[in-house]
Design a protein around this motif. Sequence first.
Motif, PDB file in Angstrom:
ATOM      1  N   ASN A  25       0.823  -1.209   0.000  1.00 59.95           N
ATOM      2  CA  ASN A  25       0.000   0.000   0.000  1.00 59.95           C
ATOM      3  C   ASN A  25       0.859   1.261   0.000  1.00 59.95           C
ATOM      4  N   TYR A  26       1.910   1.273   0.803  1.00 60.00           N
ATOM      5  CA  TYR A  26       2.798   2.433   0.840  1.00 60.00           C
ATOM      6  C   TYR A  26       3.439   2.657  -0.530  1.00 60.00           C
ATOM      7  N   PHE A  27       3.848   1.581  -1.167  1.00 55.92           N
ATOM      8  CA  PHE A  27       4.442   1.688  -2.503  1.00 55.92           C
ATOM      9  C   PHE A  27       3.439   2.269  -3.484  1.00 55.92           C
ATOM     10  N   TRP A  28       2.219   1.758  -3.491  1.00 58.46           N
ATOM     11  CA  TRP A  28       1.202   2.260  -4.412  1.00 58.46           C
ATOM     12  C   TRP A  28       0.932   3.746  -4.187  1.00 58.46           C
ATOM     13  N   GLU A  29       0.922   4.159  -2.913  1.00 55.20           N
ATOM     14  CA  GLU A  29       0.655   5.561  -2.592  1.00 55.20           C
ATOM     15  C   GLU A  29       1.792   6.487  -3.033  1.00 55.20           C
ATOM     16  N   GLU A  54      11.462   5.127 -12.813  1.00 54.12           N
ATOM     17  CA  GLU A  54      11.107   3.788 -13.308  1.00 54.12           C
ATOM     18  C   GLU A  54      11.974   2.682 -12.705  1.00 54.12           C
ATOM     19  N   ASP A  55      13.281   2.916 -12.612  1.00 57.89           N
ATOM     20  CA  ASP A  55      14.181   1.892 -12.062  1.00 57.89           C
ATOM     21  C   ASP A  55      13.855   1.572 -10.608  1.00 57.89           C
ATOM     22  N   SER A  56      13.646   2.594  -9.805  1.00 62.74           N
ATOM     23  CA  SER A  56      13.319   2.386  -8.392  1.00 62.74           C
ATOM     24  C   SER A  56      12.000   1.640  -8.251  1.00 62.74           C
ATOM     25  N   ALA A  57      11.019   2.062  -9.027  1.00 66.13           N
ATOM     26  CA  ALA A  57       9.703   1.412  -8.964  1.00 66.13           C
ATOM     27  C   ALA A  57       9.813  -0.062  -9.345  1.00 66.13           C
ATOM     28  N   GLN A  58      10.629  -0.388 -10.340  1.00 59.45           N
ATOM     29  CA  GLN A  58      10.800  -1.782 -10.741  1.00 59.45           C
ATOM     30  C   GLN A  58      11.496  -2.594  -9.653  1.00 59.45           C
ATOM     31  N   GLU A  59      12.485  -2.013  -9.005  1.00 59.07           N
ATOM     32  CA  GLU A  59      13.190  -2.722  -7.923  1.00 59.07           C
ATOM     33  C   GLU A  59      12.226  -3.048  -6.788  1.00 59.07           C
ATOM     34  N   ILE A  60      11.422  -2.079  -6.416  1.00 55.99           N
ATOM     35  CA  ILE A  60      10.472  -2.289  -5.319  1.00 55.99           C
ATOM     36  C   ILE A  60       9.382  -3.268  -5.736  1.00 55.99           C
ATOM     37  N   GLN A  61       8.903  -3.124  -6.970  1.00 54.73           N
ATOM     38  CA  GLN A  61       7.877  -4.045  -7.458  1.00 54.73           C
ATOM     39  C   GLN A  61       8.400  -5.473  -7.478  1.00 54.73           C
ATOM     40  N   SER A  62       9.678  -5.667  -7.773  1.00 64.39           N
ATOM     41  CA  SER A  62      10.235  -7.025  -7.770  1.00 64.39           C
ATOM     42  C   SER A  62      10.232  -7.601  -6.349  1.00 64.39           C
ATOM     43  N   ILE A  63      10.514  -6.774  -5.344  1.00 62.68           N
ATOM     44  CA  ILE A  63      10.452  -7.243  -3.954  1.00 62.68           C
ATOM     45  C   ILE A  63       9.018  -7.596  -3.583  1.00 62.68           C
ATOM     46  N   ILE A  64       8.081  -6.783  -3.998  1.00 62.76           N
ATOM     47  CA  ILE A  64       6.669  -7.051  -3.708  1.00 62.76           C
ATOM     48  C   ILE A  64       6.228  -8.341  -4.398  1.00 62.76           C
TER      49      ILE A  64
END
Length: 174
Positions: free
Chosen positions: A96-100, A107-117
């Motif tokens: 939820n925090y990531f989505w917010e 883009e790179d940071s979002a992909q790294e976090i999305q991979s952890i999720i």
Amino acid sequence: MIEIKFVENSLIDLPIIISILSPLAVGLLTFLLAKRRYTYEKLLDKKLVVLTEIYRMVIPLEVELNKYILVKGHGLPESKREEIKNAYDRFFELQNYFWENEIILDEDSAQEIQSIINLSNEILANLNSSIVSQEVGANKDSYEQWNKSYLLWKDKLPEAKRHLRIDFKETIEK
């Protein structure tokens, strides 16, 4: 004669006008560049705060997965349901925090976090399937699902965290 005098005065006034307008133009350009830099730095600061907070949320999720996989993974199904709930709570908090805050990240940071999720979601799904399999007496399937989670947790989660740390450090260096 009046026309010639007007032309002469205009030519004389042109350097004066240029000398007055030049500092104004430089000042305006400096203001616009400073404003742009301030906005960039403010967004960069916000991105660092978001990355720090996300990493702060990844650690408790990892701790919950550690406790479950290493300690409770072979227990009774009833106790497992309660223990895995804590990991799910941490997972949903992170997601939820990531989505917010995803809009702040590049883009790179979002992909790294999305991979952890995605990785955490896969680990939790396998662990949950393991519980269900154990409840219906399919112990071999239960073990295989638990083992998939264990391997993802052991091999891929540390690598995903390492990439997130690298991204944070690269952001600091900008």
